[in-house]
Scaffold this motif. Structure first.
Motif, short mmCIF file in Angstrom:
data_model
loop_
_atom_site.label_atom_id
_atom_site.label_comp_id
_atom_site.label_asym_id
_atom_site.label_seq_id
_atom_site.Cartn_x
_atom_site.Cartn_y
_atom_site.Cartn_z
N ARG A 147 4.88 13.53 -1.71
CA ARG A 147 3.91 12.63 -2.35
C ARG A 147 2.78 12.36 -1.37
O ARG A 147 3.02 11.95 -0.24
CB ARG A 147 4.57 11.30 -2.73
CG ARG A 147 5.50 11.41 -3.92
CD ARG A 147 5.82 10.03 -4.47
NE ARG A 147 6.89 10.13 -5.46
CZ ARG A 147 8.17 10.10 -5.18
NH1 ARG A 147 8.57 9.93 -3.94
NH2 ARG A 147 9.07 10.20 -6.13
N ILE A 148 1.58 12.62 -1.84
CA ILE A 148 0.40 12.34 -1.02
C ILE A 148 -0.32 11.16 -1.68
O ILE A 148 -0.71 11.27 -2.85
CB ILE A 148 -0.52 13.57 -0.92
CG1 ILE A 148 0.26 14.73 -0.30
CG2 ILE A 148 -1.77 13.27 -0.10
CD1 ILE A 148 -0.39 16.08 -0.47
N SER A 149 -0.47 10.08 -0.94
CA SER A 149 -1.03 8.83 -1.49
C SER A 149 -0.32 8.47 -2.80
O SER A 149 -0.97 8.05 -3.77
CB SER A 149 -2.53 8.97 -1.72
OG SER A 149 -3.18 9.18 -0.52
N MET A 177 0.85 -1.20 0.00
CA MET A 177 0.00 0.00 0.00
C MET A 177 0.89 1.25 0.00
O MET A 177 1.91 1.28 0.67
CB MET A 177 -0.89 0.01 1.24
CG MET A 177 -2.05 0.97 1.13
SD MET A 177 -3.25 0.76 2.45
CE MET A 177 -2.45 1.58 3.80
N THR A 178 0.49 2.26 -0.80
CA THR A 178 1.30 3.48 -0.86
C THR A 178 1.19 4.25 0.47
O THR A 178 0.16 4.20 1.14
CB THR A 178 0.81 4.41 -1.99
OG1 THR A 178 -0.59 4.55 -1.85
CG2 THR A 178 1.15 3.85 -3.34
N SER A 179 2.28 4.93 0.80
CA SER A 179 2.28 5.73 2.03
C SER A 179 1.25 6.84 1.94
O SER A 179 0.99 7.37 0.86
CB SER A 179 3.65 6.37 2.21
OG SER A 179 4.58 5.40 2.55
N GLY A 219 0.93 4.70 7.29
CA GLY A 219 -0.44 4.18 7.37
C GLY A 219 -1.27 4.98 8.35
O GLY A 219 -0.85 6.04 8.81
N PRO A 220 -2.46 4.48 8.68
CA PRO A 220 -3.32 5.21 9.59
C PRO A 220 -2.66 5.38 10.96
O PRO A 220 -1.87 4.55 11.37
CB PRO A 220 -4.56 4.32 9.71
CG PRO A 220 -4.46 3.33 8.63
CD PRO A 220 -3.04 3.20 8.26
#
Lengths: 269, 306
Positions: free
Chosen positions: B62-64, B1-3, B29-30
């Motif tokens: 980088r966002i998502s 999963m992308t950061s 992650g969350p």
């Protein structure tokens, strides 16, 4: 579709706003147009050879209303852009997933549509008052002095379109100081001062063809002359081409410059 | 999963000030991530860079997985931002503010705005103009606005400023819910160390434009060497531990409490010594370095916390 149009033009925002200031401004504007009309009417009664005609008053009042209309354009865009920065709401908008150019386009489009409403409102007021005073049939006579009523109507429409385009160019240019200065009050002051300078510069024959006030006033002056029954100083086709090209040039310059600023602009406060 | 967020070698220079110097940060992650630093450390600059309000001089955000320079609109679609002292259109009601913002984001369904007003406890005041809102109400509206696009990453700059104790308690409830139940990453900047320590899972400490430490509070804390024992007779316990190897200092804190500094001896061993010498141990407390102590150790005491 309709909601999308409202979103882009800011009409939804205006509906939500229900501002008393907006309504007050509208009433003040109607009063200004009324005063202009009767001022011209009285002036014509005193000095005009012959009788004041409905068409002449339409042209003269529209011509005089161009200055307040341009000022309204400055007010609209200066507040629309400048207040976002001065009040800090730009944080709210520019952190949302919308393109900055789209945001600028929406602001300009919304101002332009409101300006068009003011222009149409002016026309409606003037035609209604002139019609009531002189009779609407006088605006429909086939032979109206030396120009026919038909060509007068067509040229009035052309004048409205040209004036509107010149007003759009004004709004586009005002985006530049509004974005740089980011304060509505200072932007308005700068633009009014700039307007005076441009008016003075328009007195210089060499510069006149390149200045925005020329494109605002020339078609109207032509129409006023026409409605007085005077021979036309210029061919309509030449005037239309000059005004269109001049206005579009200013508009393009304003848009490109404003787009460049918006792309690079940083919100530091 | 992308950061959720990935920052690489981020620099920001203003004319004469180098506000950020090669910052690297990742929110994988969350969770609730605390951002701490003194005034002028670069926290707000970092937040503004992530929110796209200012441009980096160097480095990548980088966002998502989406670089904010390449596609700012898509990148901003995954974040919600609440700046310190959020500003709104004062002449509009709170509800209309949210509805206008929803329209700007292209949301046709206006029910989300109403749901969020309800969630932040403002539904009764949704029709009132924002100019009549208190600071605490604006903070709540700010949170609602930040959540409007259902973002993966929520950035909150001093969210509890101006809130009354009840409001702070509500925020304390909302944040873990947003992070752990709704699977969002929350980047939280606040100067309230106690609150941060209670709420956040991870911390990043910024000083003079660089990150000086990052990790969980337990990892950032120095190994604890002091243990406080509650005993019936503190003087007897003092005598019992006086000559034990591995204990460097024993201090009486009161009639029934002593503190033993023991870099070498484990707590269980000291406890056994006391029990073997007939002293009942009622309570043992291992003293851990607090977030505030960690902060001042890393940043120095000559700074304000903000």
């Amino acid at each position: 579709m309709w909601r999308e149009v409202c979103r882009v033009t800011g009409a939804e925002w205006l509906r939500a706003r229900r501002s008393r200031a907006t309504l007050t401004g509208l009433v003040v504007y109607v009063l200004v147009v009324g005063i202009l009309y009767f001022t011209y009417y009285l002036a014509v009664r005193r000095s005009f050879v012959g009788i004041p005609t409905g068409f002449y008053l339409c042209g003269a009042v529209l011509s005089a209303a161009v200055t307040p209309l341009a000022f309204i354009g400055v007010l609209l865009i200066a507040f629309s852009l400048g207040r976002e920065f001065s009040s800090g709401t730009i944080h709210l908008v520019w952190t949302r997933p919308i393109s900055r150019l789209g945001w600028l386009g929406g602001k300009v489009l919304s101002s332009v549509i409101h300006l068009k409403s003011f222009l149409v409102l002016t026309l409606v007021i003037v035609i209604t008052v002139a019609g009531a005073q002189f009779g609407f049939s006088s605006l429909m006579e086939k032979d109206y002095l030396i120009h026919s009523a038909g060509s007068l109507w067509w040229n009035l429409l052309l004048v409205i379109v040209l004036t509107w385009i010149a007003l759009i160019a004004t709004v586009s240019i005002v985006c530049v100081p509004a974005l740089y200065i980011a304060s509505p009050g200072v932007t308005i002051t700068v633009c009014v001062a700039g307007g005076f300078v441009l008016q003075l510069a328009a007195g210089w024959e060499v510069l006149r063809p390149f200045l925005l006030p020329t494109y605002l006033s020339s078609p109207l002056a032509q129409f006023v002359a026409m409605s007085k029954g005077l021979p036309l100083p210029e061919e309509w086709s030449t005037l239309t081409r000059t005004c269109l090209l001049g206005s579009l040039g200013w508009m393009l310059a304003g848009w490109l410059w404003a787009a460049w600023i918006v792309k690079r602009k940083e919100v530091l406060n | 999963m992308t950061s959720f967020l990935q920052i690489e070698n981020l620099h920001k220079r203003y004319r004469t000030v180098h506000a950020l110097r090669g910052v690297n940060l990742e929110l994988p992650g969350p969770g609730i991530y605390g951002l701490l630093g003194p005034n002028g450390a670069g926290k707000t600059t970092a937040i503004k860079l992530i929110a796209g309000l200012i441009k980096p001089t160097e480095g990548r955000i980088r966002i998502s997985g989406i670089d904010i320079r390449d596609d700012p609109v898509r990148a901003l679609a995954s974040i919600g931002v609440m700046m310190e002292m959020p500003r709104f259109y004062d002449h509009l009601s709170g509800g209309d503010n949210l509805r206008v913002l929803a329209l700007l984001s292209g949301q046709r369904d206006q029910r989300r705005a109403d749901q969020l007003m309800d969630r932040v406890g403002l539904s009764a005041k949704a029709g009132e103009k924002v100019s009549a809102y208190s600071r605490g109400m604006r903070q709540r509206l700010g949170l609602a606005a930040a959540l409007l696009d259902d973002p993966r990453l929520v950035i909150l700059d001093e969210p509890t400023n101006g809130l009354d104790p009840a409001g702070i308690a509500e925020f304390r409830q909302w944040l873990p819910q947003m992070a752990h139940e709704e699977q969002r990453a929350i980047l939280l900047s606040s100067h309230q160390m106690g609150e941060m320590e209670r709420i956040c899972d991870n911390f990043t400490i910024v000083s003079r434009g660089t990150i000086v430490a990052t990790g969980k509070a337990a990892d950032l804390a120095q190994p604890r060497t002091s243990v406080v024992f509650r005993v019936p007779d503190a003087e007897a316990a003092l005598a019992a531990l006086h000559d034990v190897q591995g204990i460097t200092n024993v201090e009486v804190l009161g009639a029934d409490r002593i503190r033993a500094d023991s870099p070498a001896a484990p707590t269980a061993a000291i406890n056994r010594i006391l029990v073997n010498r007939g002293i009942d141990v009622i309570e043992i407390t291992e003293e851990r370095e607090s977030l505030e102590e960690i902060f001042f150790r890393l940043v120095g005491r000559d700074h304000d916390v903000a």
